[in-house]
Write a protein that holds these residues in place. Structure first.
Motif, PDB file in Angstrom:
ATOM      1  N   THR A  26      -7.117  24.120  -9.174  1.00 20.07           N
ATOM      2  CA  THR A  26      -6.402  23.697 -10.387  1.00 20.07           C
ATOM      3  C   THR A  26      -7.319  23.633 -11.599  1.00 20.07           C
ATOM      4  O   THR A  26      -8.450  23.170 -11.517  1.00 20.07           O
ATOM      5  CB  THR A  26      -5.778  22.306 -10.199  1.00 20.07           C
ATOM      6  OG1 THR A  26      -6.823  21.392  -9.839  1.00 20.07           O
ATOM      7  CG2 THR A  26      -4.720  22.326  -9.131  1.00 20.07           C
TER       8      THR A  26
ATOM      9  N   ASP B  91     -12.529  20.647 -14.056  1.00 19.00           N
ATOM     10  CA  ASP B  91     -11.602  21.729 -14.381  1.00 19.00           C
ATOM     11  C   ASP B  91     -12.048  22.958 -13.593  1.00 19.00           C
ATOM     12  O   ASP B  91     -13.036  23.611 -13.953  1.00 19.00           O
ATOM     13  CB  ASP B  91     -11.622  22.022 -15.885  1.00 19.00           C
ATOM     14  CG  ASP B  91     -11.014  20.889 -16.706  1.00 19.00           C
ATOM     15  OD1 ASP B  91     -11.385  19.710 -16.470  1.00 19.00           O
ATOM     16  OD2 ASP B  91     -10.176  21.169 -17.571  1.00 19.00           O
TER      17      ASP B  91
ATOM     18  N   ARG C 134     -16.268  14.983 -16.371  1.00 17.99           N
ATOM     19  CA  ARG C 134     -15.016  14.228 -16.238  1.00 17.99           C
ATOM     20  C   ARG C 134     -14.574  13.689 -17.591  1.00 17.99           C
ATOM     21  O   ARG C 134     -14.130  12.539 -17.719  1.00 17.99           O
ATOM     22  CB  ARG C 134     -15.138  13.068 -15.248  1.00 17.99           C
ATOM     23  CG  ARG C 134     -15.741  13.478 -13.924  1.00 17.99           C
ATOM     24  CD  ARG C 134     -15.668  12.340 -12.935  1.00 17.99           C
ATOM     25  NE  ARG C 134     -16.440  12.666 -11.728  1.00 17.99           N
ATOM     26  CZ  ARG C 134     -16.229  12.136 -10.551  1.00 17.99           C
ATOM     27  NH1 ARG C 134     -15.284  11.234 -10.392  1.00 17.99           N
ATOM     28  NH2 ARG C 134     -16.949  12.477  -9.511  1.00 17.99           N
TER      29      ARG C 134
ATOM     30  N   SER D 127      -6.567  18.499 -14.124  1.00 15.23           N
ATOM     31  CA  SER D 127      -6.439  17.424 -13.158  1.00 15.23           C
ATOM     32  C   SER D 127      -5.392  16.443 -13.661  1.00 15.23           C
ATOM     33  O   SER D 127      -5.287  16.203 -14.860  1.00 15.23           O
ATOM     34  CB  SER D 127      -7.787  16.725 -12.974  1.00 15.23           C
ATOM     35  OG  SER D 127      -8.690  17.626 -12.355  1.00 15.23           O
TER      36      SER D 127
ATOM     37  N   PRO E 295     -12.015  15.065 -10.782  1.00 16.06           N
ATOM     38  CA  PRO E 295     -11.238  15.696 -11.858  1.00 16.06           C
ATOM     39  C   PRO E 295     -12.073  16.673 -12.682  1.00 16.06           C
ATOM     40  O   PRO E 295     -12.218  16.535 -13.887  1.00 16.06           O
ATOM     41  CB  PRO E 295     -10.763  14.513 -12.687  1.00 16.06           C
ATOM     42  CG  PRO E 295     -11.828  13.489 -12.519  1.00 16.06           C
ATOM     43  CD  PRO E 295     -12.327  13.653 -11.112  1.00 16.06           C
TER      44      PRO E 295
ATOM     45  N   TYR F 146      -7.556  10.612 -11.893  1.00 18.76           N
ATOM     46  CA  TYR F 146      -7.027  11.983 -11.965  1.00 18.76           C
ATOM     47  C   TYR F 146      -7.750  12.816 -10.902  1.00 18.76           C
ATOM     48  O   TYR F 146      -8.919  12.566 -10.619  1.00 18.76           O
ATOM     49  CB  TYR F 146      -7.255  12.573 -13.368  1.00 18.76           C
ATOM     50  CG  TYR F 146      -6.331  12.020 -14.439  1.00 18.76           C
ATOM     51  CD1 TYR F 146      -6.213  10.650 -14.642  1.00 18.76           C
ATOM     52  CD2 TYR F 146      -5.597  12.877 -15.258  1.00 18.76           C
ATOM     53  CE1 TYR F 146      -5.371  10.150 -15.633  1.00 18.76           C
ATOM     54  CE2 TYR F 146      -4.751  12.387 -16.253  1.00 18.76           C
ATOM     55  CZ  TYR F 146      -4.643  11.019 -16.439  1.00 18.76           C
ATOM     56  OH  TYR F 146      -3.819  10.520 -17.416  1.00 18.76           O
ATOM     57  N   LYS F 147      -7.040  13.798 -10.345  1.00 20.80           N
ATOM     58  CA  LYS F 147      -7.634  14.577  -9.252  1.00 20.80           C
ATOM     59  C   LYS F 147      -7.443  16.076  -9.455  1.00 20.80           C
ATOM     60  O   LYS F 147      -6.390  16.514  -9.923  1.00 20.80           O
ATOM     61  CB  LYS F 147      -6.973  14.197  -7.912  1.00 20.80           C
ATOM     62  CG  LYS F 147      -7.140  12.738  -7.522  1.00 20.80           C
ATOM     63  CD  LYS F 147      -8.579  12.397  -7.150  1.00 20.80           C
ATOM     64  CE  LYS F 147      -8.740  10.894  -6.931  1.00 20.80           C
ATOM     65  NZ  LYS F 147     -10.158  10.491  -6.997  1.00 20.80           N
ATOM     66  N   GLY F 148      -8.454  16.808  -9.054  1.00 25.66           N
ATOM     67  CA  GLY F 148      -8.318  18.255  -8.962  1.00 25.66           C
ATOM     68  C   GLY F 148      -7.935  18.626  -7.538  1.00 25.66           C
ATOM     69  O   GLY F 148      -8.084  17.816  -6.616  1.00 25.66           O
TER      70      GLY F 148
END
Ligand code: K7E
Ligand code: CUA
Length: 615
Positions: free
Chosen positions: A175, A224, A248, A178, A222, A196-198
């Motif tokens: 992704t 990118d 982050r 995130s 998180p 937030y999570k990837g």
């Protein structure tokens, strides 16, 4: 920090320079960088009736399509609609393709991926991602989109996709954005770093049919995630992804996410992930099993790579992992064997949310001084690598092993991806390389402010690269795949005996209209030069299903069905049945007609939908 800003300002200035409208206009000059115009013309000339040597499947970006070109002519041969309705082939108008699009009428296509067997293109399918968390499969038997998988749970911004593993076990993705997962969960933006999570994910591919289904997901910090590539040969079983924003950060990422000197490449042991899922590990989030590397170690490792890396590309022998830091003047080559040794010896410098970080000096083989703004790398058959340089607006050729930069060719202007013939497989074919450029100004007749992108064909058959040809491509040519034409054998008609549609009919005497309550079914035959029946009568408010079969078995004999005022536009290839269902809510008489010029009496191929009003 200061250094980062200076680099950023430098890049901004360089970009501004390349974007300046300075190119010559209206002159028939020799192609820049080509040794000789006549040689270039001969190398790209495909005589009338002759065929190109390669197919190029080029990303259509946010047009949602795939464009097919022939190489070396660079002639546009076909458009394959994937994520966007395409009236020219009736895509997105009949029941089946409309359902496949699922209410979304655009997708941002980035990376087409040809299916592979033992690391070589096998010519069966083309997978392609788009940002709304979906992957599609195009069948290369008929060049049609056959499945759109997703939107997948927890996936936000499916950019690092649709890379396939060497035996097409999976199409892999990661992704770009995130979010708190599962989708729909709230977390304030100041909780970005923790809440937030990837996600790194795998879409399973059926080896016989190509049908995609949910594989596994892995939760990450998180970052990118950006680009990926599958390991091959010695590194088969591993997958690599670059990321930016390992800071982050939120807000103005152009500043906040460029603080650190190094971001990461994630190395994922996907066979270990597969095994962990089979053993029941992972937590169900958003309806799928998600592995948390903190709880399930031994699957993900982080390789430090400078600085905001974009492309990551594995060499044909699988030994080298090339990471291109787009804010640098070098591209970094990691050695897979050294990565394995460091993992075995647990030579970690720390971790990110439980994911071990390897030591840069332990795993790096070289920093190759390719030039400014390296993005992506492709490979030739002879141990050479080709790296696109966005800021320098050029392609650098360099040698694997000696790390020597041997040649550069300028691109007009600002190259993103580049595509060599089968240049990401275990056996690249060489010969041609295409720069997929972001800007084209001044190199074509002016078409107003909405300018096309450009794709430039480069000859790589000799020591020095030579620019051969400018082609102007539909937006947005991110990545492309080039395959030997002899590997594809598309059909040209759908054989009658393979048509399993229950509403298909093959004789005009079976055509007609039946009714059950307010449901009307019209079985229609399309054949030169009549649409049978020539009138379909229904009542206002009826649900009308029109099933049309093109009973031709002759190449090129397509028929269309355009129904005025009802926004219905279907095209049937020879032997194909298509079905469209709609509510006859407007009373009156509405002509339908064949939209594909099919014979001298094409114009006579017409009829009427008669909708009897209620009052
Ligand atoms: Cu480099 Cu989306 Cu592959 Cu565009 S990405 S260039
Ligand atoms: Cu059928 Cu025109």
């Amino acid at each position: 920090m200061k250094k980062a800003l200076i680099i950023l300002v430098g890049i901004a200035a360089a970009v501004a320079f390349y974007c300046a409208p300075s190119a010559p206009k209206g002159s028939r000059k020799g192609p820049t960088g080509a040794s000789d115009m006549a040689v270039a013309a001969q190398k790209t000339y495909v005589a009338p009736g002759d065929l190109d040597e390669f197919y190029l499947f080029s990303s259509g970006g946010h047009s949602g399509q795939i464009y097919v070109y022939g190489v070396p002519s660079m002639r546009h041969l076909s458009t394959i609609p994937v994520y966007t309705p395409y009236p020219a082939t009736g895509y997105g108008f009949d029941d089946e393709t409309r359902a496949m699009l699922g209410g979304l009428t655009w997708g941002d296509v980035h990376h087409p991926a040809l299916s592979e067997t033992n690391g070589e293109y096998d010519g069966r399918w083309l997978f392609v991602n788009e940002m709304n968390g979906r992957v599609a499969r195009v069948d290369l038997k008929d060049f049609k989109t056959r499945q759109i998988f997703g939107p997948m749970p927890n996936i936000s911004g499916n950019h690092g996709s649709a890379f396939v593993t060497p035996n097409t076990e999976y199409s892999m993705l990661a992704t770009r954005f995130s979010i708190p997962i599962p989708k729909g969960k709230y977390a304030a933006i100041d909780k970005y770093a923790s809440d937030y999570k990837g996600i790194i994910a795998a879409v399973k591919i059926d080896p016989k049919t190509g049908t995609m289904s949910q594989g596994f997901e892995i939760m990450t910090p998180p970052f990118d995630w950006d680009l990926g590539d599958a390991g091959k040969k010695v590194s088969d079983g591993w997958m690599f992804w670059t990321c930016y924003n390992s800071e982050r950060a939120t807000g103005k990422l152009e500043v906040t996410a460029s603080q650190r000197d190094r971001d990461y490449i994630a190395a994922v042991d996907w066979r270990a992930a597969e095994k962990a899922i089979a053993e029941g590990k992972g937590d169900v989030i958003g309806g799928v099993k998600v592995i948390d590397p903190k709880k399930v170690p031994g699957i993900v490792y982080l390789l430090p790579c400078g600085k905001s890396p974009h492309g990551v590309d594995v060499s044909p022998d699988g030994k080298y992992i090339v990471g291109s830091g787009k804010l640098q003047g070098v591209t970094t080559v990691f050695n897979f064997e050294k990565v394995q040794t460091a993992i075995r010896n647990k030579n970690f410098t720390g971790d990110e949310d439980g994911i071990p970080v390897l030591k840069y000096e332990d795993i790096k083989d070289a920093e190759v001084p390719v030039g400014l703004g390296p993005l992506h790398t492709q490979f030739g058959p002879d141990g050479y690598a080709y790296t696109s340089l966005f800021v320098d607006s050029a392609i650098a050729k360099w040698k694997l092993g000696t790390w020597e930069v041997v040649d550069k060719v300028p691109m007009s202007y600002s190259i993103g991806h580049l595509c060599a013939a089968e240049g990401d497989t275990v056996s690249p074919k060489g010969k041609y390389l295409i720069g997929l450029n972001k800007l084209s100004h001044g190199r074509h007749l002016s078409v107003g402010p909405s300018q096309p992108e450009s794709s430039q064909l480069v000859d790589i058959s000799e020591e020095k690269m030579k620019l051969l040809y400018d082609a102007f491509t539909e937006p947005e040519p991110h990545n492309a795949q080039m395959i030997e034409a002899k590997k594809l054998h598309p059909i040209e008609v759908y054989p009658k005996e393979e048509n399993k549609n229950p509403l298909a009919i093959w004789d005009v005497k079976d055509a007609g209209v039946t009714r059950t309550g307010s449901n009307v079914t019209a079985k229609v035959v399309l054949v030169r030069s009549t649409i049978t029946p020539t009138a379909i009568e229904v009542n206002q408010g009826d649900t009308v299903k029109i099933a049309m079969t093109n009973i031709e078995q002759t190449t090129d004999e397509l028929h269309g069905f355009g129904l005025l005022d009802y926004n219905i536009n279907i095209v049937c290839d020879p032997g194909e049945t298509k079905v469209v269902t709609f509510k006859a809510d407007k009373p009156g008489v509405f002509p339908y007609y064949c939209t594909n010029f099919c014979s001298a009496l094409h114009q006579e191929m017409q009829g009427y939908l008669i909708v009897k009003g209620k009052g």
